[in-house]
Write an enzyme that holds these catalytic residues in place. Sequence first.
Site, mmCIF file in Angstrom:
data_model
loop_
_atom_site.group_PDB
_atom_site.id
_atom_site.type_symbol
_atom_site.label_atom_id
_atom_site.label_comp_id
_atom_site.label_asym_id
_atom_site.label_seq_id
_atom_site.Cartn_x
_atom_site.Cartn_y
_atom_site.Cartn_z
ATOM 1 N N CYS A 1 0.222 3.775 2.857
ATOM 2 C CA CYS A 1 0.715 3.187 4.130
ATOM 3 C C CYS A 1 1.928 3.301 4.293
ATOM 4 O O CYS A 1 2.573 3.746 5.585
ATOM 5 C CB CYS A 1 0.420 1.785 4.179
ATOM 6 S SG CYS A 1 -1.341 1.243 3.983
ATOM 7 N N CYS B 1 0.864 -1.208 0.044
ATOM 8 C CA CYS B 1 -0.037 -0.099 0.005
ATOM 9 C C CYS B 1 0.931 1.240 0.053
ATOM 10 O O CYS B 1 1.608 1.552 0.846
ATOM 11 C CB CYS B 1 -0.788 -0.102 1.347
ATOM 12 S SG CYS B 1 -1.729 1.439 1.589
#
Length: 175
Positions: A101, A98
Amino acid sequence: MLLASTPFSFCAPPKLLSSANLSHPLKQRDSVTIFSTTTKSPDSSIQSSPRKLLATPPPGKFLRQDYLVKKYSAKEIQELIKGERNVPLVIDFYATWCGPCILMAQELEMLAVEYESNAMIVKVDTDDEYEFARDMQVRGLPTLYFISPDPNKDAIRTEGLIPLQMMRDIIDNSM
């Protein structure tokens, strides 16, 4: 159908250069003169010389040896939530693939430096702890849970990339 009026409709093949009509020595395709790490042997195999370091790299300057935000399992997180704490707990649900993230992880590391003794910041990999992430109703990544040390206060849940100042405000004002 390719029309004659287009600029790429008629292209002549490139001319092949022979070594007889080259006047400049750098125009020759000899791997010894162009690349310093390769040599051309008589049997046409390419060999490379070993690389040497010009200088040893300087030692890195870190605040600590490891990252401040540690990865925890589902059981460890549940023990942290049930146990006695006097500081707020911030749980980051993330995935290694991600992009947001990864950006959030950098911000959380900066936040962990600021709030080293005033907040506990941990992270959970949703790929490793899929059932726990499902039980915590993690739908989007990154998801943060801000859990107060006071059991009477509700947890605050955020989803998506949030600014560092917003995280500071939640820890300072709502916990």
